[in-house]
Design a protein around this motif. Structure first.
Motif, PDB file in Angstrom:
ATOM      1  N   ARG A  88      30.539  81.506  19.032  1.00 16.84           N
ATOM      2  CA  ARG A  88      29.482  80.770  19.724  1.00 16.84           C
ATOM      3  C   ARG A  88      28.217  81.614  19.708  1.00 16.84           C
ATOM      4  NH1 ARG A  88      34.147  79.797  22.501  1.00 16.84           N
ATOM      5  NH2 ARG A  88      34.583  77.621  23.086  1.00 16.84           N
ATOM      6  N   ALA A  89      27.088  80.951  19.530  1.00 20.50           N
ATOM      7  CA  ALA A  89      25.815  81.681  19.549  1.00 20.50           C
ATOM      8  C   ALA A  89      25.505  82.175  20.951  1.00 20.50           C
ATOM      9  CB  ALA A  89      24.690  80.800  19.035  1.00 20.50           C
ATOM     10  N   SER A  90      26.012  81.474  21.982  1.00 18.69           N
ATOM     11  CA  SER A  90      25.817  81.880  23.365  1.00 18.69           C
ATOM     12  C   SER A  90      26.839  81.146  24.211  1.00 18.69           C
ATOM     13  CB  SER A  90      24.391  81.558  23.847  1.00 18.69           C
ATOM     14  OG  SER A  90      24.197  80.158  23.888  1.00 18.69           O
ATOM     15  N   GLN A  91      26.831  81.420  25.515  1.00 24.03           N
ATOM     16  CA  GLN A  91      27.765  80.741  26.414  1.00 24.03           C
ATOM     17  C   GLN A  91      27.295  79.346  26.798  1.00 24.03           C
ATOM     18  OE1 GLN A  91      30.304  83.245  29.298  1.00 24.03           O
ATOM     19  NE2 GLN A  91      28.209  83.875  29.639  1.00 24.03           N
ATOM     20  N   SER A 119      26.200  88.033  14.545  1.00 30.52           N
ATOM     21  CA  SER A 119      24.978  88.585  15.131  1.00 30.52           C
ATOM     22  C   SER A 119      25.252  89.169  16.512  1.00 30.52           C
ATOM     23  CB  SER A 119      23.904  87.503  15.244  1.00 30.52           C
ATOM     24  OG  SER A 119      23.477  87.074  13.967  1.00 30.52           O
ATOM     25  N   GLU A 120      24.455  90.159  16.872  1.00 32.39           N
ATOM     26  CA  GLU A 120      24.600  90.772  18.194  1.00 32.39           C
ATOM     27  C   GLU A 120      24.397  89.720  19.275  1.00 32.39           C
ATOM     28  OE1 GLU A 120      22.661  94.355  20.945  1.00 32.39           O
ATOM     29  OE2 GLU A 120      22.131  94.172  18.823  1.00 32.39           O
ATOM     30  N   SER A 150      31.614  89.802  23.345  1.00 27.12           N
ATOM     31  CA  SER A 150      30.252  89.639  22.845  1.00 27.12           C
ATOM     32  C   SER A 150      29.956  90.739  21.832  1.00 27.12           C
ATOM     33  CB  SER A 150      29.264  89.713  24.013  1.00 27.12           C
ATOM     34  OG  SER A 150      27.931  89.707  23.558  1.00 27.12           O
ATOM     35  N   VAL A 151      29.463  90.352  20.659  1.00 27.97           N
ATOM     36  CA  VAL A 151      29.213  91.317  19.582  1.00 27.97           C
ATOM     37  C   VAL A 151      28.148  92.322  20.010  1.00 27.97           C
ATOM     38  CG1 VAL A 151      28.401  91.614  17.208  1.00 27.97           C
ATOM     39  CG2 VAL A 151      29.886  89.683  17.786  1.00 27.97           C
ATOM     40  N   VAL A 152      28.485  93.597  19.837  1.00 26.99           N
ATOM     41  CA  VAL A 152      27.578  94.681  20.223  1.00 26.99           C
ATOM     42  C   VAL A 152      26.960  95.344  18.991  1.00 26.99           C
ATOM     43  CG1 VAL A 152      27.427  96.933  21.344  1.00 26.99           C
ATOM     44  CG2 VAL A 152      28.790  95.130  22.379  1.00 26.99           C
ATOM     45  N   GLU A 208      32.193  95.318  16.281  1.00 27.24           N
ATOM     46  CA  GLU A 208      32.686  95.761  17.581  1.00 27.24           C
ATOM     47  C   GLU A 208      32.079  94.885  18.671  1.00 27.24           C
ATOM     48  OE1 GLU A 208      33.609 100.021  19.811  1.00 27.24           O
ATOM     49  OE2 GLU A 208      32.027  99.879  18.294  1.00 27.24           O
ATOM     50  N   ALA A 209      32.935  94.409  19.583  1.00 25.63           N
ATOM     51  CA  ALA A 209      32.478  93.522  20.649  1.00 25.63           C
ATOM     52  C   ALA A 209      33.186  93.859  21.950  1.00 25.63           C
ATOM     53  CB  ALA A 209      32.746  92.063  20.260  1.00 25.63           C
ATOM     54  N   PHE A 210      32.515  93.576  23.075  1.00 26.18           N
ATOM     55  CA  PHE A 210      33.075  93.846  24.409  1.00 26.18           C
ATOM     56  C   PHE A 210      32.863  92.628  25.305  1.00 26.18           C
ATOM     57  CE2 PHE A 210      32.017  97.998  22.700  1.00 26.18           C
ATOM     58  CZ  PHE A 210      33.125  98.764  23.024  1.00 26.18           C
ATOM     59  N   ASP A 211      33.617  92.575  26.418  1.00 26.28           N
ATOM     60  CA  ASP A 211      33.389  91.488  27.369  1.00 26.28           C
ATOM     61  C   ASP A 211      32.028  91.680  28.038  1.00 26.28           C
ATOM     62  OD1 ASP A 211      33.503  92.868  29.953  1.00 26.28           O
ATOM     63  OD2 ASP A 211      35.641  93.086  29.639  1.00 26.28           O
ATOM     64  N   LEU A 212      31.593  90.674  28.782  1.00 28.74           N
ATOM     65  CA  LEU A 212      30.213  90.658  29.281  1.00 28.74           C
ATOM     66  C   LEU A 212      29.883  91.776  30.253  1.00 28.74           C
ATOM     67  CD1 LEU A 212      28.852  87.063  29.899  1.00 28.74           C
ATOM     68  CD2 LEU A 212      28.425  88.639  28.032  1.00 28.74           C
ATOM     69  N   LEU A 213      30.876  92.368  30.899  1.00 31.65           N
ATOM     70  CA  LEU A 213      30.565  93.438  31.850  1.00 31.65           C
ATOM     71  C   LEU A 213      29.913  94.641  31.176  1.00 31.65           C
ATOM     72  CD1 LEU A 213      33.379  93.762  34.553  1.00 31.65           C
ATOM     73  CD2 LEU A 213      30.952  93.334  34.886  1.00 31.65           C
ATOM     74  N   HIS A 214      30.091  94.757  29.850  1.00 30.39           N
ATOM     75  CA  HIS A 214      29.468  95.897  29.163  1.00 30.39           C
ATOM     76  C   HIS A 214      27.949  95.814  29.253  1.00 30.39           C
ATOM     77  CE1 HIS A 214      28.398  93.255  25.785  1.00 30.39           C
ATOM     78  NE2 HIS A 214      27.600  94.225  25.394  1.00 30.39           N
ATOM     79  N   ARG A 215      27.416  94.590  29.399  1.00 30.75           N
ATOM     80  CA  ARG A 215      25.966  94.445  29.539  1.00 30.75           C
ATOM     81  C   ARG A 215      25.484  95.083  30.842  1.00 30.75           C
ATOM     82  NH1 ARG A 215      24.713  88.191  27.596  1.00 30.75           N
ATOM     83  NH2 ARG A 215      25.741  88.326  25.537  1.00 30.75           N
ATOM     84  N   ALA A 216      26.292  94.929  31.882  1.00 33.77           N
ATOM     85  CA  ALA A 216      25.945  95.537  33.163  1.00 33.77           C
ATOM     86  C   ALA A 216      25.978  97.055  33.067  1.00 33.77           C
ATOM     87  CB  ALA A 216      26.896  95.049  34.257  1.00 33.77           C
ATOM     88  N   ALA A 217      26.836  97.589  32.199  1.00 33.85           N
ATOM     89  CA  ALA A 217      26.919  99.040  32.022  1.00 33.85           C
ATOM     90  C   ALA A 217      25.710  99.568  31.250  1.00 33.85           C
ATOM     91  CB  ALA A 217      28.204  99.407  31.290  1.00 33.85           C
ATOM     92  N   ARG A 218      25.113  98.724  30.431  1.00 30.44           N
ATOM     93  CA  ARG A 218      23.962  99.156  29.629  1.00 30.44           C
ATOM     94  C   ARG A 218      22.631  98.950  30.355  1.00 30.44           C
ATOM     95  NH1 ARG A 218      24.867  96.167  23.942  1.00 30.44           N
ATOM     96  NH2 ARG A 218      23.096  97.450  23.328  1.00 30.44           N
ATOM     97  N   ARG A 219      22.649  98.103  31.369  1.00 25.05           N
ATOM     98  CA  ARG A 219      21.406  97.802  32.079  1.00 25.05           C
ATOM     99  C   ARG A 219      21.192  98.782  33.216  1.00 25.05           C
ATOM    100  NH1 ARG A 219      18.992  95.209  36.253  1.00 25.05           N
ATOM    101  NH2 ARG A 219      17.160  93.936  35.775  1.00 25.05           N
ATOM    102  N   ARG A 220      20.133  99.545  33.119  1.00 21.24           N
ATOM    103  CA  ARG A 220      19.770 100.530  34.139  1.00 21.24           C
ATOM    104  C   ARG A 220      18.326 100.268  34.579  1.00 21.24           C
ATOM    105  NH1 ARG A 220      23.395 104.869  34.209  1.00 21.24           N
ATOM    106  NH2 ARG A 220      24.895 104.812  32.500  1.00 21.24           N
ATOM    107  N   PRO A 221      18.134  99.675  35.745  1.00 20.28           N
ATOM    108  CA  PRO A 221      16.766  99.402  36.220  1.00 20.28           C
ATOM    109  C   PRO A 221      15.928 100.676  36.249  1.00 20.28           C
ATOM    110  CG  PRO A 221      18.387  98.293  37.593  1.00 20.28           C
ATOM    111  CD  PRO A 221      19.155  99.208  36.684  1.00 20.28           C
ATOM    112  N   LYS A 222      14.682 100.550  35.867  1.00 22.26           N
ATOM    113  CA  LYS A 222      13.809 101.724  35.807  1.00 22.26           C
ATOM    114  C   LYS A 222      13.615 102.347  37.189  1.00 22.26           C
ATOM    115  CE  LYS A 222      11.276 100.169  31.725  1.00 22.26           C
ATOM    116  NZ  LYS A 222       9.951  99.803  31.137  1.00 22.26           N
ATOM    117  N   GLY A 223      13.540 101.508  38.193  1.00 21.62           N
ATOM    118  CA  GLY A 223      13.410 102.019  39.557  1.00 21.62           C
ATOM    119  C   GLY A 223      14.620 101.615  40.380  1.00 21.62           C
ATOM    120  N   GLY A 224      14.732 102.135  41.567  1.00 23.05           N
ATOM    121  CA  GLY A 224      15.832 101.747  42.435  1.00 23.05           C
ATOM    122  C   GLY A 224      15.708 100.287  42.867  1.00 23.05           C
TER     123      GLY A 224
END
Length: 272
Positions: A24-27, A84-85, A106-108, A125-141
């Motif tokens: 699927r191209a997306s959910q 595609s990623e 999801s393709v990484v 290589e692909a991971f479940d969607l929680l990997h996106r949360a692991a990659r997202r780091r807000p610039k500020g608190g």
């Protein structure tokens, strides 16, 4: 020899292991399409890892082929939009045409390899969607003031690709409502996953994702461990004599290993 026409489903031996990849191209609203038999002829290995403490992982390895027309290289798949990623790859496995969904990811990234003494390969290589949360780091608190922890889970899940809507109860039915309202702060540099995992630990909750093939989307689980509410289903009795052989264990060979057992603990302080 069996031949097929375009769109015709291959007949398979009922007892032969088989798998299918749906992409699927997306959910949201994207219709899945099955990877063709021609593409599958390049696939040499498919690995799916269901990890309880980490992200579920899918790896697909493609290898170049040689047939009567010469070398068929996997190089074209490197630029292809097929893997595609961000694309969602669902894997179904079983025997013959009787297949069931094992999971999705999801393709990484795509990693090509051009060895000196072999044919080119390509690893997806692909991971479940929680990997996106692991990659997202807000610039500020990020401050969450006056929220339930379950509300924080919904907010973080939604901004990391989970289809969570207040108008669709199914989208958050596995986010267990918590009691109490707190002020929590996601420190600078802390990933969304690290912060949400900490909140889950404070509540004694599990945090993981699963793909729901009926809803065609990933589902976020933020809830007490399943064993906490699981009732005893079977009772097995060992060595109770011949009269009790039915519904009992005839043999029992447990392995006791302290390697994965907890040897420490953490104390969390919650200020109301």
């Amino acid at each position: 020899m069996k031949t097929t026409t375009p769109g015709q489903k291959l007949e398979r031996d009922y007892y032969a292991p088989n798998y299918e990849l749906l992409i699927r191209a997306s959910q949201k609203g994207a219709q899945p399409f099955a990877v063709t038999e021609d593409v599958k002829s390049f696939i040499s290995e498919v690995t799916y890892e269901d990890n309880a403490d980490q992200f579920d992982r899918l790896e697909i390895k493609l290898e170049s082929q040689i047939d009567n027309s010469g070398e068929r290289s996997v190089s074209s798949f490197g630029d292809s939009k097929l893997f595609s990623e961000g694309h969602i790859v669902e894997i179904r496995m079983g025997y013959g045409n009787s297949l069931f969904t094992v999971g999705a990811a999801s393709v990484v990234k795509k990693t090509p390899d051009y060895p000196a003494d072999g044919f080119p390969t390509l690893t997806i290589e692909a991971f479940d969607l929680l990997h996106r949360a692991a990659r997202r780091r807000p610039k500020g608190g990020v401050s969450y003031k006056g929220f339930r922890d379950s509300q924080i889970a919904s907010i973080i899940g939604s901004r990391n690709g989970f289809d969570i809507s207040t108008t669709d109860p199914r989208s958050f039915e596995n986010i267990r409502k918590t009691t109490g309202v707190f002020d929590r702060t996601q420190k600078k540099g802390m990933s969304d996953y690290e912060f949400l995992k900490k909140v889950a630990d404070i509540n004694g909750y599990d945090l993981f994702a699963r793909f729901n093939p009926e809803q065609h989307r990933f589902v976020l689980f933020f809830q007490p461990p399943a064993l906490a509410k699981q009732r005893e289903v079977f009772t097995f009795i060992y060595n109770e004599g011949e009269a009790a052989y039915r519904n009992t264990l005839l043999s029992f060979s447990p392995t006791l290993d302290a390697h994965d057992q907890s040897s420490d603990f953490e104390i969390f302080l919650i200020k109301d």
